[in-house]
Design a protein around this motif. Structure first.
Motif, mmCIF file in Angstrom:
data_model
loop_
_atom_site.group_PDB
_atom_site.id
_atom_site.type_symbol
_atom_site.label_atom_id
_atom_site.label_comp_id
_atom_site.label_asym_id
_atom_site.label_seq_id
_atom_site.Cartn_x
_atom_site.Cartn_y
_atom_site.Cartn_z
ATOM 1 N N VAL A 252 1.166 -0.999 -0.040
ATOM 2 C CA VAL A 252 -0.079 -0.489 -0.100
ATOM 3 C C VAL A 252 0.765 1.060 -0.227
ATOM 4 C CG1 VAL A 252 -2.534 -1.043 1.448
ATOM 5 C CG2 VAL A 252 -0.370 0.126 2.627
ATOM 6 N N ASN A 253 0.004 2.521 -0.369
ATOM 7 C CA ASN A 253 0.620 3.335 0.227
ATOM 8 C C ASN A 253 0.889 4.156 0.704
ATOM 9 O OD1 ASN A 253 -1.574 4.863 -0.155
ATOM 10 N ND2 ASN A 253 -2.425 5.293 -1.829
ATOM 11 N N HIS A 254 0.881 5.219 0.995
ATOM 12 C CA HIS A 254 1.007 5.854 2.627
ATOM 13 C C HIS A 254 0.042 6.389 3.332
ATOM 14 C CE1 HIS A 254 5.707 6.117 2.507
ATOM 15 N NE2 HIS A 254 5.542 6.781 1.548
ATOM 16 N N GLU A 255 -0.777 6.151 2.572
ATOM 17 C CA GLU A 255 -2.686 6.541 2.726
ATOM 18 C C GLU A 255 -3.210 5.448 3.151
ATOM 19 O OE1 GLU A 255 -5.206 9.125 3.979
ATOM 20 O OE2 GLU A 255 -2.862 10.387 3.740
ATOM 21 N N TRP A 256 -2.269 4.003 2.890
ATOM 22 C CA TRP A 256 -2.743 2.424 2.720
ATOM 23 C C TRP A 256 -3.504 2.132 2.300
ATOM 24 C CZ3 TRP A 256 -3.326 2.407 8.956
ATOM 25 C CH2 TRP A 256 -2.410 2.542 9.427
ATOM 26 N N GLN A 257 -3.537 2.382 0.746
ATOM 27 C CA GLN A 257 -4.220 2.466 -0.553
ATOM 28 C C GLN A 257 -3.957 1.388 -1.256
ATOM 29 O OE1 GLN A 257 -4.486 6.010 -1.679
ATOM 30 N NE2 GLN A 257 -6.761 6.577 -0.585
ATOM 31 N N LEU A 258 -4.125 0.555 -1.752
ATOM 32 C CA LEU A 258 -3.530 -0.632 -2.445
ATOM 33 C C LEU A 258 -2.710 -0.325 -3.697
ATOM 34 C CD1 LEU A 258 -2.511 -3.641 -2.870
ATOM 35 C CD2 LEU A 258 -4.551 -4.315 -4.605
ATOM 36 N N ASP A 259 -1.503 -0.721 -3.512
ATOM 37 C CA ASP A 259 -0.893 0.455 -5.140
ATOM 38 C C ASP A 259 -0.535 -1.114 -5.593
ATOM 39 O OD1 ASP A 259 1.432 0.808 -6.700
ATOM 40 O OD2 ASP A 259 2.375 2.481 -4.976
ATOM 41 N N PRO A 260 -1.040 -0.939 -7.358
ATOM 42 C CA PRO A 260 -1.335 -2.352 -7.875
ATOM 43 C C PRO A 260 0.733 -2.087 -8.443
ATOM 44 C CG PRO A 260 -2.544 -0.743 -8.522
ATOM 45 C CD PRO A 260 -2.072 -0.038 -7.805
ATOM 46 N N THR A 261 1.130 -1.620 -8.448
ATOM 47 C CA THR A 261 3.292 -1.366 -8.305
ATOM 48 C C THR A 261 3.604 -2.457 -7.676
ATOM 49 O OG1 THR A 261 3.084 0.284 -9.642
ATOM 50 C CG2 THR A 261 5.341 -0.266 -8.715
ATOM 51 N N LEU A 262 3.063 -2.595 -6.134
ATOM 52 C CA LEU A 262 4.092 -2.339 -5.163
ATOM 53 C C LEU A 262 3.563 -4.181 -5.381
ATOM 54 C CD1 LEU A 262 3.410 -0.070 -2.201
ATOM 55 C CD2 LEU A 262 5.334 -1.431 -3.660
ATOM 56 N N MET A 263 2.261 -4.685 -5.617
ATOM 57 C CA MET A 263 1.231 -5.762 -5.787
ATOM 58 C C MET A 263 2.446 -6.512 -7.210
ATOM 59 S SD MET A 263 -0.531 -8.108 -4.590
ATOM 60 C CE MET A 263 0.724 -9.594 -4.344
ATOM 61 N N ALA A 264 2.935 -5.470 -7.949
ATOM 62 C CA ALA A 264 3.536 -6.780 -9.191
ATOM 63 C C ALA A 264 4.414 -6.544 -8.705
ATOM 64 C CB ALA A 264 3.520 -5.601 -10.197
ATOM 65 N N ARG A 265 5.355 -6.454 -8.266
ATOM 66 C CA ARG A 265 6.314 -6.417 -7.264
ATOM 67 C C ARG A 265 7.382 -7.619 -6.482
ATOM 68 N NH1 ARG A 265 8.617 -0.533 -5.172
ATOM 69 N NH2 ARG A 265 8.502 0.249 -6.959
ATOM 70 N N ILE A 266 5.946 -8.295 -6.304
ATOM 71 C CA ILE A 266 5.507 -9.411 -5.082
ATOM 72 C C ILE A 266 4.993 -10.287 -6.104
ATOM 73 C CG2 ILE A 266 4.570 -10.405 -3.782
ATOM 74 C CD1 ILE A 266 6.906 -8.487 -1.824
ATOM 75 N N ASN A 267 4.158 -9.793 -7.110
ATOM 76 C CA ASN A 267 3.808 -11.623 -8.099
ATOM 77 C C ASN A 267 4.480 -11.846 -8.593
ATOM 78 O OD1 ASN A 267 1.455 -11.423 -6.861
ATOM 79 N ND2 ASN A 267 0.103 -10.219 -8.371
ATOM 80 N N GLU A 268 5.457 -10.752 -9.685
ATOM 81 C CA GLU A 268 7.372 -11.076 -9.895
ATOM 82 C C GLU A 268 8.036 -12.002 -8.801
ATOM 83 O OE1 GLU A 268 10.982 -9.071 -12.652
ATOM 84 O OE2 GLU A 268 9.355 -7.395 -11.166
ATOM 85 N N GLN A 269 8.366 -11.758 -8.100
ATOM 86 C CA GLN A 269 9.421 -12.578 -6.528
ATOM 87 C C GLN A 269 8.384 -13.890 -6.934
ATOM 88 O OE1 GLN A 269 12.408 -11.256 -6.526
ATOM 89 N NE2 GLN A 269 11.988 -9.532 -8.340
ATOM 90 N N LEU A 270 7.561 -13.754 -7.053
ATOM 91 C CA LEU A 270 6.494 -15.088 -6.080
ATOM 92 C C LEU A 270 6.495 -16.014 -7.945
ATOM 93 C CD1 LEU A 270 3.307 -14.043 -4.477
ATOM 94 C CD2 LEU A 270 5.837 -15.432 -3.674
ATOM 95 N N GLN A 271 6.859 -15.260 -9.209
ATOM 96 C CA GLN A 271 6.664 -16.610 -10.017
ATOM 97 C C GLN A 271 8.130 -16.478 -10.268
ATOM 98 O OE1 GLN A 271 5.339 -13.758 -13.338
ATOM 99 N NE2 GLN A 271 3.039 -13.962 -12.302
ATOM 100 N N ARG A 272 8.978 -15.447 -9.529
ATOM 101 C CA ARG A 272 10.363 -15.971 -10.581
ATOM 102 C C ARG A 272 10.978 -17.610 -9.375
ATOM 103 N NH1 ARG A 272 15.348 -11.413 -7.971
ATOM 104 N NH2 ARG A 272 17.386 -13.199 -9.028
ATOM 105 N N PHE A 273 10.935 -16.991 -8.359
ATOM 106 C CA PHE A 273 11.079 -18.367 -7.120
ATOM 107 C C PHE A 273 10.060 -19.372 -6.878
ATOM 108 C CE2 PHE A 273 14.079 -14.944 -6.602
ATOM 109 C CZ PHE A 273 14.690 -14.891 -7.150
#
Length: 345
Positions: A144-165
């Motif tokens: 989430v961003n500083h207002e605690w709203q979901l940030d799609p970019t951050l979620m994409a980063r996590i999904n990338e690592q989950l797929q990578r490993f």
């Protein structure tokens, strides 16, 4: 008229330096139920050859190697949480459901009378020993961003690592505005190096944590299932919401199914704390959410879960903070003196 409450139990890692003395403070409230419970817990710990929670909580100095030792930390977190549960003023609050985060599921089980007090303490110690002895690591990264709203970019980063490993890294806990990932030490280290730093804090490795809530806990799960039979389990006295968002109802719960989930799925699969909070508020529509101690660390993840579903129109951190500063805060953290007073008096 009583107010209804969803009770939430904290998980591993919540007994930290600021929480030293919190159990003795509970006893100091002169509640005989709490005193008797702590005596029971201490008795079991002595029998197991471990320092009592009273001794640990009463130490003059917080020592990480002592207080964060898995079985010690688990016992302190369980004892502090259940003592807080006993301190809730039942003349003012009707507990309509209970849930927890990760290890908080064991506290939730105890609060809902699914085990005897003796079995609860022994099982908490046993599971801490079994799971902490496992391989791997665990780290946390914001979604989430500083207002605690979901940030799609951050979620994409996590999904990338989950797929990578894939196969070596998994989503361990969906924790409000954070992803808790776990897996092999090599995969965790590589993923942490690949993820951009946020606030000079994240990605944050969780010290002393193994690959909890992943298949790397299969051996611990099988040992636990062989050690703790279904005969020790019983249906909850209060509905419980587990790490899938499933509701375990009073009287109709099969003890064998509860044993299989608690020592099987709950140990080896993703724990979706965010979903548990969503189901809790949507299905039970509580007047309040009560967060048990030790500490008040659950507050952020609970708020982020509520913002994520727009509960009561909440859309941002600022709106949540404003609501909490009103005359009638929705979330009551027993680790905060001013909010504790609203729960216990």
């Amino acid at each position: 008229m009583k107010k209804t409450a969803l009770v939430v139990c904290p998980g591993r890692g919540t007994y930290n330096k600021p929480e030293l003395g919190s159990i003795s403070a509970n006893i100091g409230e002169n509640n005989p139920k709490i005193s008797n419970f702590i005596d029971q817990v201490d008795s079991v710990r002595r029998e197991l050859g471990r320092p009592t929670v009273s001794e640990l909580d009463g130490m003059d100095l917080y020592k990480s190697r002592v207080h964060q030792a898995p079985a010690n930390a688990a016992s302190l977190i369980y004892a502090a949480g259940y003592a807080d549960y006993l301190a809730i003023n039942r003349d003012h609050y009707d507990v309509v459901a209970i849930t927890g985060n990760s290890m908080g599921w064991y506290t939730a089980m105890a609060c809902a009378d699914c085990w005897t007090a003796d079995t609860s303490m022994r099982l908490v110690n046993s599971m801490a020993d079994l799971t902490a002895g496992g391989a791997g690591a665990q780290f946390i990264y914001p979604l989430v961003n500083h207002e605690w709203q979901l940030d799609p970019t951050l979620m994409a980063r996590i999904n990338e690592q989950l797929q990578r490993f894939a196969g070596d890294l998994a989503m361990s806990i969906r924790y409000g505005g954070y992803a808790v990932l776990a897996g092999t030490t090599a995969a965790c280290e590589a993923a942490m190096q690949a993820l951009p730093s946020i606030d000079d804090r994240f990605p944050l490795l969780l010290p002393g944590h193994a690959a909890f809530h992943t298949t790397m806990m299969n051996e611990a799960s099988q040992t636990a299932l062989a050690t703790w039979p279904a005969a020790l389990f019983r249906a909850p006295s209060v509905p419980m919401i587990d790490g899938r968002g499933h509701i375990w109802q009073q009287r109709v719960t099969n003890p064998s199914a509860l044993q299989q989930y608690t020592l099987g799925h709950q140990v080896t699969q993703t724990y979706d704390f965010s979903k548990a909070i969503e189901v809790g508020v949507k299905e039970f529509a509580p007047d309040h959410i009560i967060l048990l101690g030790p500490g008040s660390g659950l507050g952020g993840a609970v708020a982020q879960s509520l913002i994520g579903i727009g509960w009561r129109g909440l859309r941002s951190k600022a709106e949540f903070v404003a609501q909490q500063e009103s005359e009638h805060p929705f979330v009551l953290a027993m680790g905060l003196p001013e909010q504790r007073a609203l729960v216990t008096n």
